[in-house]
Design an enzyme around this catalytic site. Structure first.
Site, PDB file in Angstrom:
ATOM      1  N   ASP A  73     -16.343  -4.805  -3.976  1.00 55.13           N
ATOM      2  CA  ASP A  73     -15.433  -4.459  -3.473  1.00 55.13           C
ATOM      3  C   ASP A  73     -13.911  -4.806  -4.063  1.00 55.13           C
ATOM      4  O   ASP A  73     -13.974  -5.709  -5.117  1.00 55.13           O
ATOM      5  CB  ASP A  73     -15.446  -5.074  -2.129  1.00 55.13           C
ATOM      6  CG  ASP A  73     -15.419  -6.342  -1.844  1.00 55.13           C
ATOM      7  OD1 ASP A  73     -15.980  -7.121  -2.799  1.00 55.13           O
ATOM      8  OD2 ASP A  73     -14.546  -7.067  -1.020  1.00 55.13           O
ATOM      9  N   GLU A 131     -16.442  -9.279  -0.523  1.00 60.62           N
ATOM     10  CA  GLU A 131     -15.835 -10.586  -0.810  1.00 60.62           C
ATOM     11  C   GLU A 131     -14.737 -10.878  -0.473  1.00 60.62           C
ATOM     12  O   GLU A 131     -14.115 -11.921  -0.184  1.00 60.62           O
ATOM     13  CB  GLU A 131     -16.424 -10.563  -2.329  1.00 60.62           C
ATOM     14  CG  GLU A 131     -15.924 -12.280  -2.769  1.00 60.62           C
ATOM     15  CD  GLU A 131     -14.715 -12.454  -3.217  1.00 60.62           C
ATOM     16  OE1 GLU A 131     -14.273 -13.626  -3.435  1.00 60.62           O
ATOM     17  OE2 GLU A 131     -13.859 -11.395  -3.361  1.00 60.62           O
TER      18      GLU A 131
END
Length: 357
Positions: A73, A131
């Site tokens: 991400d 994350e």
């Protein structure tokens, strides 16, 4: 569906990854592409899917196992897609969302996953989601709960940007709130009240005079910090405030446990109302572990202390040494100007190929 060529130049693979939108919580398209590419181009690996995380590993019966972990991400878009290139030669640079944090590292790992068929260590690859948001959503936490055997190894390498230098361990972080109370009054008759904001002057003085520790661990220098990050309080422009809160962030070296770090902060603010807001433990560098020492040698014998907090702490909590090692300047992470030198992507690839292969 997006198609990824894992055996391509990892610099080109980085550009392909950057061009797939994958803001936290929206990683499905990229996870689909990564899964499909690994299944097609790395048949020597066992591949599974967990939510929007993709995991793969060798099962060669080697004496040691290395875990390579990278998050898929990115932070939100900031007018920095699609990717573009600038410069030539060693200064050729890739610009775009996630190029630094951390699709360059992902590209390195994916390239190695497809091209290292007979590594000297068994390898586990973990490409995970979420994350960049609150820790409770972090895909590593879900994997630890649901597939703990996939996070077992002798060394974990997290591909966070580190300027192509091994950054070992990480510092811990905690936040506290120092609260003061007072008595409201009209500012025209301020002597009838007690100003809670003024009462923070003593805690602020202690912060201004504070001398942080500088700690040497395994030859690496960790520099602690204790900083005010926010002050809130006040009722109206003509009212003496009866409540105020000072938020303080402490970055502590990994030789201190979270409990020891909290006790230290409470000692600094002894006599004041202090409440813990959040805490994440640090991670010792563990460079004396055989696999970690071998990696440092492959990287030219250089290592530095990681002063920020990263997911290496999650692996350290599982009982294994962990380092950050990836291309890109971490100071560019989360900025509109994210960019990474293509030569650095290739350099990190070469070091890990030497270490693993």
């Amino acid at each position: 569906m997006t198609s990824l060529e894992l055996r391509a130049d990892p610099a080109d693979l980085t550009a392909a990854l950057v061009d797939v939108f994958s803001v936290s919580g929206q990683e499905a398209e990229l996870a689909d592409a990564v899964e499909a590419a690994l299944r097609e181009q790395a048949p020597h690996l066992e591949v599974i899917r967990n939510g929007d995380a993709v995991l793969a590993r060798t099962n060669l019966g080697r004496a040691s196992r290395i875990v390579l972990a990278g998050h898929l991400d990115t932070v939100p878009l900031n007018d920095n897609l699609p990717s573009r290139r600038s410069g030539t030669g060693d200064e050729e640079t890739l610009h775009g969302l996630g190029s630094v944090d951390m699709k360059g590292g992902d590209a390195v790992f994916l390239h190695l996953a497809a091209t290292l068929v007979e590594p000297k260590h068994d390898i586990t690859f973990v490409f995970y989601d979420n994350e960049e948001v609150e820790a409770v959503k972090n895909g590593l936490g879900r994997i630890e709960r649901e597939l703990p055997e996939w996070l077992v190894g002798d060394l974990a390498i997290v591909g966070e940007p580190s300027n192509g230098v091994i950054e070992a361990g990480c510092q811990g972080t905690l936040r506290v709130e120092v609260r003061k109370s007072g008595t409201r009054a009209h500012t025209a008759r301020a002597w009838m009240g007690e100003n809670a904001i003024h009462a923070l002057s003593e805690p602020l003085r202690r912060l201004a005079e504070y001398s942080p520790r500088v700690v040497d661990i395994d030859g690496l220098t960790y520099r602690e910090g204790l900083q005010a990050t926010n002050i809130s309080g006040g009722v109206a422009g003509n009212v003496v405030p009866d409540a105020a809160v000072l938020t303080v962030n402490h970055r502590f070296a990994p030789d201190r446990s979270p409990a020891q770090a909290e006790a230290h902060v409470r000692e600094v603010f002894d006599g004041h109302d202090v409440s813990l807001v959040d805490m994440s433990p640090g991670a010792l560098p563990g460079l004396s572990a055989p696999a970690a020492a071998e990696l440092v040698t492959a990287a030219g014998g250089r290592a530095a202390a990681k002063l920020g907090w990263t997911d290496v702490a999650r692996f350290a909590a599982l009982g294994m040494p962990a380092v950050n090692f990836g291309p890109g300047n971490p100071t560019l992470a989360h900025t509109q100007q994210e960019n990474v030198r293509l030569a650095e992507i290739r350099q990190v690839t070469d070091v890990l190929r030497k270490f693993l292969g």
